[in-house]
Design a protein around this motif. Structure first.
Motif, short mmCIF file in Angstrom:
data_model
loop_
_atom_site.label_atom_id
_atom_site.label_comp_id
_atom_site.label_asym_id
_atom_site.label_seq_id
_atom_site.Cartn_x
_atom_site.Cartn_y
_atom_site.Cartn_z
N GLY A 113 0.77 -1.50 -0.27
CA GLY A 113 0.32 0.03 -0.01
C GLY A 113 1.04 1.18 0.18
N ASP A 114 2.31 1.49 0.33
CA ASP A 114 2.44 2.58 1.29
C ASP A 114 3.29 2.80 -0.45
N ARG A 115 3.63 1.73 -1.15
CA ARG A 115 4.53 1.42 -2.45
C ARG A 115 3.34 2.69 -3.75
N ARG A 116 2.14 1.57 -3.03
CA ARG A 116 1.39 2.00 -4.15
C ARG A 116 0.50 3.34 -4.15
N ALA A 117 1.04 4.11 -3.00
CA ALA A 117 0.72 5.61 -2.17
C ALA A 117 2.01 5.85 -2.93
N ARG A 118 3.48 5.94 -3.12
CA ARG A 118 4.32 6.54 -3.23
C ARG A 118 4.03 6.76 -5.20
N ARG A 119 3.91 5.27 -5.62
CA ARG A 119 3.99 5.17 -7.08
C ARG A 119 3.01 6.58 -7.81
N GLU A 120 1.34 6.16 -6.89
CA GLU A 120 0.65 7.78 -7.10
C GLU A 120 1.13 8.85 -7.01
#
Length: 141
Positions: A113-120
């Motif tokens: 979830g953290d990676r997805r938020a950083r990518r977005e």
């Protein structure tokens, strides 16, 4: 009841802290590095014991003494399982392994979830920079 098990896992010595409360087992795993002596273990527990207990308390619970199957086991298989259990050097319980697996899965989901938020956020920033550049190019004409 709190249990600490120390065993060799590959090149490192690893500790497993098991916490059993109200029929639920919670466990956490930590790396010690080189083979610890008794005074080093005592010092480590005095320094990080509360942190380890807090980490174990926040781990997902597993019912202690949980069994699988209908309970009937072939006598030859029972003898094989008993010999395997006696030969096992590690004293980790299967419930502790299950608790550690659940903790690892929850950390994986949190990291995803953290990676997805950083990518977005990076994609949003990139679009914003491109939009600003377009506006500046139009103004320069």
């Amino acid at each position: 009841m709190v249990t600490l098990s120390v065993y060799l896992d590959g090149p490192f010595w690893v500790g497993v802290l098991e916490l059993v409360e109200d029929g639920e087992l919670r466990a956490t795993r930590f790396t010690l590095g080189a083979e610890p002596t008794d005074p080093e273990l005592y010092d480590y527990l005095m320094r990080y014991g509360l942190t380890l207990l807090a980490k174990a308390s926040s781990a997902p619970p597993v019912r202690a003494g949980e069994t699988r199957g209908d309970g009937r086991v072939n006598p030859k298989r029972a003898a094989k399982l008993a010999a395997r259990a006696a030969a096992r050097v590690s004293s980790r319980s299967t419930a502790a392994q299950e608790a550690m697996r659940l903790e690892l899965e929850s950390r994986k989901q949190e990291a995803a979830g953290d990676r997805r938020a950083r990518r977005e956020e990076a994609a949003r920033h990139k679009r914003e920079v491109a939009r600003r550049k377009r506006i500046e190019r139009r103004r320069d004409r």
